[in-house]
Design a protein around this motif. Structure first.
Motif, PDB file in Angstrom:
ATOM      1  N   LEU A  63     -41.304 -74.606 -51.605  1.00 25.67           N
ATOM      2  CA  LEU A  63     -42.234 -74.928 -50.536  1.00 25.67           C
ATOM      3  C   LEU A  63     -42.843 -73.635 -50.006  1.00 25.67           C
ATOM      4  O   LEU A  63     -42.129 -72.704 -49.638  1.00 25.67           O
ATOM      5  CB  LEU A  63     -41.492 -75.665 -49.421  1.00 25.67           C
ATOM      6  CG  LEU A  63     -42.286 -76.333 -48.316  1.00 25.67           C
ATOM      7  CD1 LEU A  63     -43.269 -77.365 -48.874  1.00 25.67           C
ATOM      8  CD2 LEU A  63     -41.328 -77.004 -47.327  1.00 25.67           C
ATOM      9  N   ILE A 121     -35.696 -76.829 -47.023  1.00 31.47           N
ATOM     10  CA  ILE A 121     -36.788 -77.757 -47.336  1.00 31.47           C
ATOM     11  C   ILE A 121     -36.647 -79.016 -46.479  1.00 31.47           C
ATOM     12  O   ILE A 121     -37.623 -79.526 -45.931  1.00 31.47           O
ATOM     13  CB  ILE A 121     -36.792 -78.098 -48.839  1.00 31.47           C
ATOM     14  CG1 ILE A 121     -37.230 -76.871 -49.655  1.00 31.47           C
ATOM     15  CG2 ILE A 121     -37.721 -79.281 -49.118  1.00 31.47           C
ATOM     16  CD1 ILE A 121     -37.209 -77.080 -51.150  1.00 31.47           C
ATOM     17  N   MET A 156     -46.652 -77.413 -51.843  1.00 35.50           N
ATOM     18  CA  MET A 156     -45.575 -77.414 -52.832  1.00 35.50           C
ATOM     19  C   MET A 156     -46.214 -77.552 -54.213  1.00 35.50           C
ATOM     20  O   MET A 156     -46.336 -78.641 -54.755  1.00 35.50           O
ATOM     21  CB  MET A 156     -44.562 -78.539 -52.575  1.00 35.50           C
ATOM     22  CG  MET A 156     -43.362 -78.514 -53.521  1.00 35.50           C
ATOM     23  SD  MET A 156     -42.114 -79.796 -53.194  1.00 35.50           S
ATOM     24  CE  MET A 156     -41.162 -79.036 -51.871  1.00 35.50           C
TER      25      MET A 156
END
Length: 208
Positions: free
Chosen positions: A83, A33, A77
């Motif tokens: 994500l 991420i 998200m």
């Protein structure tokens, strides 16, 4: 081979991305991420490369030597810590050296592989392109019927049926072949050789 080299973040996966391919990704590890955030902030791609040894999670895996740049085309998200991405394949690259960061992320110094030049139109190209168009039309039609406006086609636009490398790369993605074979096809420098292999496979399985 291009003389230009650069360091990029790597995302080792049990998959193979081809130029102009569309790949959905679900990113949940904090290190990746962070990697995606950095790429978005700096408007830069990361490298997707098939895992040679190791796992997708935990300690940094050992990557294959050839991968593909991944450009982020969409991201979301909807759930904290997860994500969702759509990436599009860019240029192929060859890894010259790697380094492991403190969080077990991989970075690599790469050399990009020049884009493949257009090959003369051949019977094999026409045959593969005609069959691919039928597949694309069917998948897109079913997808729109099932998902409506939320449907995202697995085939990037514009459709390039007149481009032998594009046609061959799409077949490399959708055919039910082992990952190892997919990787070997990605590594082939000669687009015509890749086309001939795919055409032979389609003939053997009576697809064309």
């Amino acid at each position: 081979m291009s003389a230009h080299t650069q360091w990029i973040p790597l995302f080792p996966l049990n998959t193979v991305l081809f130029p102009d391919g569309i790949l959905p990704l679900k990113v949940f590890e904090a290190r990746y991420i962070d990697m995606v955030r950095e790429c978005l902030k700096n408007d830069m791609p990361f490298g997707i490369v098939k895992i040679l040894a190791g796992q997708e999670v935990g300690v940094a895996a050992q990557p294959e030597k050839v991968g593909c740049l991944a450009h982020i085309s969409q991201w979301d998200m909807q759930e904290q810590g997860i994500l969702l991405l759509y990436v599009r394949g860019g240029q192929r690259f060859r890894i010259l050296e790697t380094r492991v960061l403190a969080d077990q992320r991989l970075e690599a110094r790469i050399e990009t592989i020049p884009e493949e030049t257009a090959a003369p139109v051949s019977d094999a190209h026409v045959s593969c392109a005609t069959a691919l168009k039928a597949v694309i039309d069917e998948i897109d039609s079913k997808g729109r019927d099932q998902h409506g406006e939320s449907f995202v086609s697995p085939f990037a636009r514009p459709i390039q049926l007149d481009n032998a490398a594009w046609v061959t790369n799409r077949w490399c993605e959708i055919l039910p072949i082992p990952l190892k074979a997919r990787q070997k096809l990605l590594e082939l420098d000669d687009a015509q050789s890749r086309l001939e292999i795919i055409h032979q496979y389609l003939q053997q399985h009576k697809i064309v």
